[in-house]
Design a protein around this motif. Sequence first.
Motif, short mmCIF file in Angstrom:
data_model
loop_
_atom_site.label_atom_id
_atom_site.label_comp_id
_atom_site.label_asym_id
_atom_site.label_seq_id
_atom_site.Cartn_x
_atom_site.Cartn_y
_atom_site.Cartn_z
N PHE A 210 -36.72 31.69 49.77
CA PHE A 210 -36.13 31.95 51.08
C PHE A 210 -36.91 31.27 52.19
O PHE A 210 -36.34 30.66 53.10
CB PHE A 210 -36.07 33.46 51.32
CG PHE A 210 -35.50 33.87 52.65
CD1 PHE A 210 -34.17 33.61 52.95
CD2 PHE A 210 -36.29 34.51 53.59
CE1 PHE A 210 -33.64 33.99 54.19
CE2 PHE A 210 -35.77 34.89 54.82
CZ PHE A 210 -34.44 34.63 55.12
N VAL A 211 -38.22 31.37 52.14
CA VAL A 211 -39.06 30.81 53.19
C VAL A 211 -39.08 29.29 53.16
O VAL A 211 -38.97 28.63 54.19
CB VAL A 211 -40.49 31.38 53.09
CG1 VAL A 211 -41.46 30.57 53.95
CG2 VAL A 211 -40.50 32.84 53.53
N THR A 212 -39.23 28.73 51.97
CA THR A 212 -39.40 27.27 51.87
C THR A 212 -38.10 26.51 51.77
O THR A 212 -38.04 25.31 52.07
CB THR A 212 -40.26 26.92 50.65
OG1 THR A 212 -39.55 27.27 49.45
CG2 THR A 212 -41.59 27.64 50.68
N GLY A 213 -37.03 27.13 51.29
CA GLY A 213 -35.78 26.42 51.05
C GLY A 213 -35.85 25.53 49.83
O GLY A 213 -35.00 24.65 49.66
N ARG A 214 -36.83 25.76 48.98
CA ARG A 214 -37.03 24.91 47.81
C ARG A 214 -36.82 25.72 46.53
O ARG A 214 -37.03 26.93 46.51
CB ARG A 214 -38.45 24.32 47.83
CG ARG A 214 -38.68 23.34 48.97
CD ARG A 214 -40.17 23.15 49.25
NE ARG A 214 -40.44 22.04 50.16
CZ ARG A 214 -40.38 22.12 51.48
NH1 ARG A 214 -40.04 23.26 52.06
NH2 ARG A 214 -40.64 21.07 52.23
N GLU B 151 -38.87 30.22 59.95
CA GLU B 151 -38.44 29.31 61.01
C GLU B 151 -39.44 28.16 61.18
O GLU B 151 -39.05 26.99 61.30
CB GLU B 151 -38.32 30.09 62.31
CG GLU B 151 -37.93 29.26 63.52
CD GLU B 151 -37.94 30.06 64.81
OE1 GLU B 151 -37.70 29.45 65.87
OE2 GLU B 151 -38.19 31.28 64.76
N VAL B 152 -40.73 28.50 61.16
CA VAL B 152 -41.75 27.47 61.33
C VAL B 152 -41.78 26.52 60.13
O VAL B 152 -41.82 25.30 60.27
CB VAL B 152 -43.14 28.12 61.53
CG1 VAL B 152 -44.22 27.04 61.60
CG2 VAL B 152 -43.15 28.95 62.81
N VAL B 153 -41.72 27.10 58.91
CA VAL B 153 -41.77 26.27 57.70
C VAL B 153 -40.59 25.31 57.67
O VAL B 153 -40.74 24.11 57.43
CB VAL B 153 -41.78 27.14 56.44
CG1 VAL B 153 -41.57 26.30 55.18
CG2 VAL B 153 -43.09 27.90 56.33
N ARG B 154 -39.40 25.83 57.93
CA ARG B 154 -38.20 25.00 57.81
C ARG B 154 -38.04 24.01 58.96
O ARG B 154 -37.23 23.09 58.88
CB ARG B 154 -36.97 25.88 57.67
CG ARG B 154 -36.98 26.69 56.37
CD ARG B 154 -35.58 27.01 55.94
NE ARG B 154 -35.54 27.70 54.66
CZ ARG B 154 -34.43 27.85 53.94
NH1 ARG B 154 -33.29 27.34 54.38
NH2 ARG B 154 -34.45 28.49 52.79
N SER B 155 -38.82 24.20 60.04
CA SER B 155 -38.78 23.25 61.14
C SER B 155 -39.47 21.94 60.78
O SER B 155 -39.30 20.93 61.47
CB SER B 155 -39.46 23.85 62.38
OG SER B 155 -40.87 23.89 62.22
N GLY B 156 -40.30 21.98 59.74
CA GLY B 156 -41.05 20.79 59.35
C GLY B 156 -42.38 20.64 60.04
O GLY B 156 -43.07 19.63 59.84
N GLU B 157 -42.78 21.64 60.86
CA GLU B 157 -44.04 21.53 61.60
C GLU B 157 -45.25 21.39 60.69
O GLU B 157 -46.25 20.75 61.06
CB GLU B 157 -44.22 22.76 62.50
CG GLU B 157 -43.26 22.84 63.66
CD GLU B 157 -43.49 24.08 64.51
OE1 GLU B 157 -44.66 24.46 64.71
OE2 GLU B 157 -42.50 24.67 64.98
N VAL C 257 -50.03 26.23 52.76
CA VAL C 257 -50.92 25.18 53.26
C VAL C 257 -50.16 23.85 53.23
O VAL C 257 -49.61 23.46 52.19
CB VAL C 257 -52.19 25.09 52.41
CG1 VAL C 257 -53.11 23.99 52.95
CG2 VAL C 257 -52.92 26.43 52.38
N GLY C 258 -50.14 23.18 54.38
CA GLY C 258 -49.46 21.90 54.47
C GLY C 258 -50.33 20.84 55.12
O GLY C 258 -51.48 21.12 55.52
N GLU C 259 -49.80 19.67 55.26
CA GLU C 259 -50.60 18.55 55.77
C GLU C 259 -51.00 18.73 57.24
O GLU C 259 -52.00 18.17 57.68
CB GLU C 259 -49.85 17.23 55.60
CG GLU C 259 -48.54 17.12 56.36
CD GLU C 259 -47.91 15.74 56.21
OE1 GLU C 259 -48.65 14.74 56.27
OE2 GLU C 259 -46.67 15.67 56.03
#
Length: 327
Positions: free
Chosen positions: A179-183, A132-138, A238-240
């Motif tokens: 599943f988690v990333t949608g990629r 949910e957090v990953v796909r929200s773009g946060e 790890v993201g920006e």
Amino acid sequence: MDRLRVGVVGIGVQGQLHARALRDVRQAELVAVADISPRNREWAETHLGVRAVPDIGDLLDEVDAVSVCTPDHLHEEATLAALAAGRRVLLEKPMALSRASCDRIIAGRPDPDALMIGHVLRFDPRVLRLREVVRSGELGDIWHVKVWRCTSQAVGEGIWDRTSVAWFLGIHDADLLRFVTGREVEVTGAVGRKVLSPSHDVVHATVRFDDGAIGTMENNWTLPHSRPSRADAGLRIVGEHGILEMNLSHNDLLYARRDGVASFMDTYFWPGRDGGGAYNLRTELEAFVDAALTGGPTPVSAEEGRAAVAVVEDIEAALAGDPPPGN
């Protein structure tokens, strides 16, 4: 139909877990099991109190659906038999051991919702929250990912003559990443080492996502069985804007005995000794039963199962020094 009559095909370790969990699903009735092993059939009759037959064809007239838990290389035959008989099928992961086998199974579906693939991590509340957090773009742009799943030597010893660590453990992670990333995920390389068995016991693979993020997958069955937590698994993204870390190991309930043996007990994935309660396999089976009774969409499609198979098939090809089979 108020209850779904279910049969379990293959009553080894995983089939026994499915059979025990089905007794906790209110709208399901376990009516029969099928297994070629007389010993497994005897166990089922004694401990489950259901009819046990040697062949899937001997139970299809009694059930509305089946859970296929046979060894991986036998998935295709059993699944196609059940689909041809018009039964709903829950097929354990990996869906098959090649894209070609997946395609034959898909071609045998009377409709897309007749088949569900049992990727149990999709029903873990920790995974769902992280997704949910990953796909929200946060996190913003995802930079890199690490996923790992390791288990003890004792687990590998029982199965490494018929499977590989990439298929047994990596199939979880191949699906988890998507599943988690949608990629989509592309395998860019893999290295392995044989230290215990004729096949690779340690595998490290590198992947690239379709948005440019990179990642690593680590799988092994080399941990000493004396290690209190015999499952070591997790995911780091790890993201920006930050980092998300998830521990999927069994380390929340420690049992230390006075004879010097200590272990962490699983409280998330499988039924406990007496059944009951909430655990991921039960949630997975409830989703399957609900979809079958209501005619709803399958919770995990065959296409999703095939995509995870493609990742592991490409890892195996990289280990062998062969070009990937392709999409």
